[in-house]
Design an enzyme around this catalytic site. Structure first.
Site, PDB file in Angstrom:
ATOM      1  N   GLY A 269      33.589  33.725  34.971  1.00 12.32           N
ATOM      2  CA  GLY A 269      33.824  32.739  36.071  1.00 12.32           C
ATOM      3  C   GLY A 269      33.860  31.318  35.731  1.00 12.32           C
TER       4      GLY A 269
ATOM      5  N   GLU B 154      30.717  38.062  30.601  1.00 11.96           N
ATOM      6  CA  GLU B 154      32.127  38.389  30.937  1.00 11.96           C
ATOM      7  C   GLU B 154      33.241  37.543  31.035  1.00 11.96           C
ATOM      8  OE1 GLU B 154      31.671  41.061  34.496  1.00 11.96           O
ATOM      9  OE2 GLU B 154      30.610  42.400  33.403  1.00 11.96           O
TER      10      GLU B 154
ATOM     11  N   GLY C  34      36.557  35.726  30.904  1.00  8.87           N
ATOM     12  CA  GLY C  34      38.279  35.934  30.581  1.00  8.87           C
ATOM     13  C   GLY C  34      38.669  34.567  30.491  1.00  8.87           C
TER      14      GLY C  34
ATOM     15  N   ARG D 236      49.950  32.423  39.652  1.00  2.83           N
ATOM     16  CA  ARG D 236      48.927  31.789  40.144  1.00  2.83           C
ATOM     17  C   ARG D 236      49.305  30.544  41.267  1.00  2.83           C
ATOM     18  NH1 ARG D 236      45.566  29.157  37.673  1.00  2.83           N
ATOM     19  NH2 ARG D 236      43.813  29.843  38.837  1.00  2.83           N
TER      20      ARG D 236
ATOM     21  N   TYR E  66      47.646  31.122  44.647  1.00  2.00           N
ATOM     22  CA  TYR E  66      46.242  30.471  45.194  1.00  2.00           C
ATOM     23  C   TYR E  66      46.529  28.852  45.012  1.00  2.00           C
ATOM     24  CZ  TYR E  66      44.788  34.361  42.212  1.00  2.00           C
ATOM     25  OH  TYR E  66      44.498  35.691  41.571  1.00  2.00           O
TER      26      TYR E  66
ATOM     27  N   CYS F  55      63.425  35.120  45.257  1.00  2.00           N
ATOM     28  CA  CYS F  55      63.716  34.792  46.567  1.00  2.00           C
ATOM     29  C   CYS F  55      62.591  34.731  47.511  1.00  2.00           C
ATOM     30  CB  CYS F  55      64.614  35.943  47.137  1.00  2.00           C
ATOM     31  SG  CYS F  55      65.850  36.575  46.024  1.00  2.00           S
ATOM     32  N   GLU F  56      61.871  33.507  47.109  1.00  2.00           N
ATOM     33  CA  GLU F  56      60.433  33.440  47.899  1.00  2.00           C
ATOM     34  C   GLU F  56      60.364  31.648  47.688  1.00  2.00           C
ATOM     35  OE1 GLU F  56      57.613  35.854  48.580  1.00  2.00           O
ATOM     36  OE2 GLU F  56      58.840  37.695  48.061  1.00  2.00           O
TER      37      GLU F  56
ATOM     38  N   TYR G 263      45.700  35.368  33.205  1.00  2.00           N
ATOM     39  CA  TYR G 263      46.072  35.910  34.585  1.00  2.00           C
ATOM     40  C   TYR G 263      47.575  35.492  34.840  1.00  2.00           C
ATOM     41  CZ  TYR G 263      41.109  36.387  35.253  1.00  2.00           C
ATOM     42  OH  TYR G 263      39.849  36.672  35.138  1.00  2.00           O
TER      43      TYR G 263
HETATM   44  N1  LLP Z   1      33.826  39.832  35.516  1.00  2.00           N
HETATM   45  C1  LLP Z   1      34.133  40.229  36.844  1.00  2.00           C
HETATM   46  C2  LLP Z   1      33.226  41.174  37.317  1.00  2.00           C
HETATM   47  C3  LLP Z   1      35.251  39.928  37.411  1.00  2.00           C
HETATM   48  O1  LLP Z   1      35.786  40.238  38.464  1.00  2.00           O
HETATM   49  C4  LLP Z   1      36.122  38.785  36.444  1.00  2.00           C
HETATM   50  C5  LLP Z   1      37.278  38.452  37.118  1.00  2.00           C
HETATM   51  C6  LLP Z   1      35.628  38.274  35.424  1.00  2.00           C
HETATM   52  C7  LLP Z   1      34.454  38.875  34.749  1.00  2.00           C
HETATM   53  C8  LLP Z   1      36.396  37.258  34.527  1.00  2.00           C
HETATM   54  O2  LLP Z   1      36.192  35.986  35.329  1.00  2.00           O
HETATM   55  P1  LLP Z   1      36.844  34.679  34.554  1.00  2.00           P
HETATM   56  O3  LLP Z   1      35.825  34.500  33.462  1.00  2.00           O
HETATM   57  O4  LLP Z   1      38.247  34.970  33.893  1.00  2.00           O
HETATM   58  O5  LLP Z   1      36.916  33.969  35.596  1.00  2.00           O
HETATM   59  N2  LLP Z   1      43.769  36.111  39.023  1.00  2.00           N
HETATM   60  C9  LLP Z   1      42.778  34.944  39.326  1.00  2.00           C
HETATM   61  C10 LLP Z   1      41.358  35.307  38.795  1.00  2.00           C
HETATM   62  C11 LLP Z   1      40.931  36.589  39.142  1.00  2.00           C
HETATM   63  C12 LLP Z   1      39.718  36.920  38.552  1.00  2.00           C
HETATM   64  C13 LLP Z   1      39.084  38.257  38.834  1.00  2.00           C
HETATM   65  N3  LLP Z   1      37.986  38.726  38.133  1.00  2.00           N
HETATM   66  C14 LLP Z   1      43.381  33.723  38.948  1.00  2.00           C
HETATM   67  O6  LLP Z   1      44.456  33.543  38.368  1.00  2.00           O
HETATM   68  O7  LLP Z   1      42.681  32.615  39.107  1.00  2.00           O
END
Ligand code: LLP
Length: 413
Positions: free
Chosen positions: A239, A273, A275, A313, A317, A343-344, A372
């Site tokens: 997050g 976790e 990402g 994205r 969003y 086409c959007e 992402y």
């Molecule tokens: N752990 C869980 C349970 C998750 O659902 C997620 C992301 C992460 C870890 C990793 O989160 P991060 O550190 O990347 O924020 N597509 C969206 C983001 C969707 C995130 C989904 N879950 C975007 O492009 O902003």
């Protein structure tokens, strides 16, 4: 310097000219900096210092095989959100004991596979899921390591589509039910509770909600200990956000400083976790202008060959991504709406961006697209999945070739 910066050849990735890459590999093209991914991993790892912790890269952010392997080489464990991601991690040489399995709505088949593989933990989303895990483990004569995903009802202040820690969200179980569920877990022969999982959402740029989530998890762990349930770790999810627009956001060190004092007093290890914070700023989409025409309010449309199929994205969003011309000519500044060919009307990357006058064929880089981007790619409009290049120590290697129509049709009868 590492990452995306400008030198006399225009914009580069780790010093490799993006214009040259666009010409030699074609566009649209994802370009990643290996060294900046390594650096992002190290800075998060260092931030947690000597407190027992384990980083599980959230593969959903970008599961390109080469990047998963790169993070593995850095020492990362993995967070998988499907059997596909579990199997990918295994193929990348990640042992099951370094994989946590998250995700709302895991199928019976997925649970059975996770139990059979023997992952470090299944992050369970409900009592029903725990029962299914229990049955699968008993049937296999084993005990499955589980962490309950607790929904603490905390507003992370992020975009509603990527907020997961509010009671209205589909994720986890309400905190009030957690104690009862853990008490039951210890009576279920196929379950071994090892952790508590919280994940509030993604692209979180204030520390307070993350701190409150950590404190909730530590408090619950202490309460469980009082009733004789000893867990090994708290999983704080991912997050942590990145800066898409150049504004200041808290980094790994501030994050660790905010949450570590809360866990330092306990003997709980921390699982993370992340990402986006590991790969987001390390990637860009390189694209070329295919058409220019007058647009609204004195602006111009710059129509590029990348679209929402490479980076959804902004469309999904309303997310802001910096866009930079790869090379700049000596011309006056003009305002552009940078849009894709799909086409959007939502297929747009940025409005009212000022660049020195563009010409058809110019390359642009859409920055901070490492997370992402390709992971959410699609073939809408029969657009082939774009190629991906990883730049490492001055060498640009194609880590995924561009898809062809034959590749797509190979699945069809
Ligand atoms: N752990 C869980 C349970 C998750 O659902 C997620 C992301 C992460 C870890 C990793 O989160 P991060 O550190 O990347 O924020 N597509 C969206 C983001 C969707 C995130 C989904 N879950 C975007 O492009 O902003």
């Amino acid at each position: 310097m590492i990452g995306f910066f400008r030198d006399e050849n225009g914009l580069t990735c780790d010093g490799v000219s993006l214009d040259t890459l666009a010409t030699s590999k074609g566009t649209p093209l994802y370009v990643y900096s290996a060294e900046s991914i390594r650096q992002a991993y190290r800075s998060l790892d260092d931030a947690f210092g000597s407190h027992p912790h384990r980083i599980h890269y959230a593969m959903k952010a970008n599961s390109s095989f080469a990047l998963v392997r790169l993070l593995r080489e850095c020492g990362s464990a993995m967070d998988a959100n499907s059997i596909g991601e579990i199997d990918l991690a295994l193929r990348a040489g990640v042992p099951p004991s370094d994989i946590v399995f998250t995700g709302v709505g895991k199928t019976a088949e997925e649970l059975d596979r996770a139990v059979a593989v023997g992952v470090k933990a299944i992050n369970a989303e409900s009592s029903g899921e725990l029962e299914r895990i229990d049955r699968a483990a008993v049937a296999r004569g084993t005990r499955a390591r589980v962490a309950l995903r607790v929904n603490p009802d905390i507003d992370s202040g992020t975009h509603p589509h990527i907020s997961t820690g509010l009671h209205i969200n589909k994720f986890g179980v309400p905190l009030e039910q957690a104690r009862t569920i853990y008490r039951k877990m210890v009576t279920q022969p196929g379950l071994q509770p090892v952790g508590i999982h919280v994940h509030l959402g993604s692209q979180i740029v204030t520390l307070d909600p993350l701190q409150r989530a950590a404190s909730t998890a530590v408090k619950l762990a202490n309460e469980l200990r009082e009733v004789g349930i000893q867990i090994e770790y708290i999983d704080l999810g991912g997050g942590l956000g990145i800066s898409y627009d150049g504004s200041r956001v808290p980094g790994p060190a501030e994050y660790a400083a905010a949450v570590l004092p809360l866990v330092a007093t306990s003997d709980l290890a921390v699982v993370l976790e992340p990402g986006r914070v590991l790969v987001g700023s390390s990637g860009a989409v390189v694209t070329r202008v295919v058409d220019l025409k007058p647009g609204p309010g004195g602006r111009n449309f710059a129509i590029v060959d990348a679209s929402m199929t490479e980076l959804i994205r902004p469309a999904l969003y309303g997310a802001f991504h910096r866009i930079e011309p790869v090379t700049c000519r000596d011309a006056k500044e003009v305002s552009y709406d940078v849009v894709g060919p799909v086409c959007e009307s939502s297929d747009a990357f940025g409005q009212d961006r000022r660049f020195r006058m563009l010409e058809v064929g110019d390359a642009l880089a859409i920055l901070d697209a490492g997370a992402y981007g390709s992971a959410m790619g699609s073939t809408y409009n029969r657009r082939p999945l774009a190629a991906e290049v990883l730049v490492d120590k001055g060498v640009a290697k194609v880590i995924r070739r561009r898809q062809t129509l034959d590749d797509m049709l190979a699945l069809e009868q």
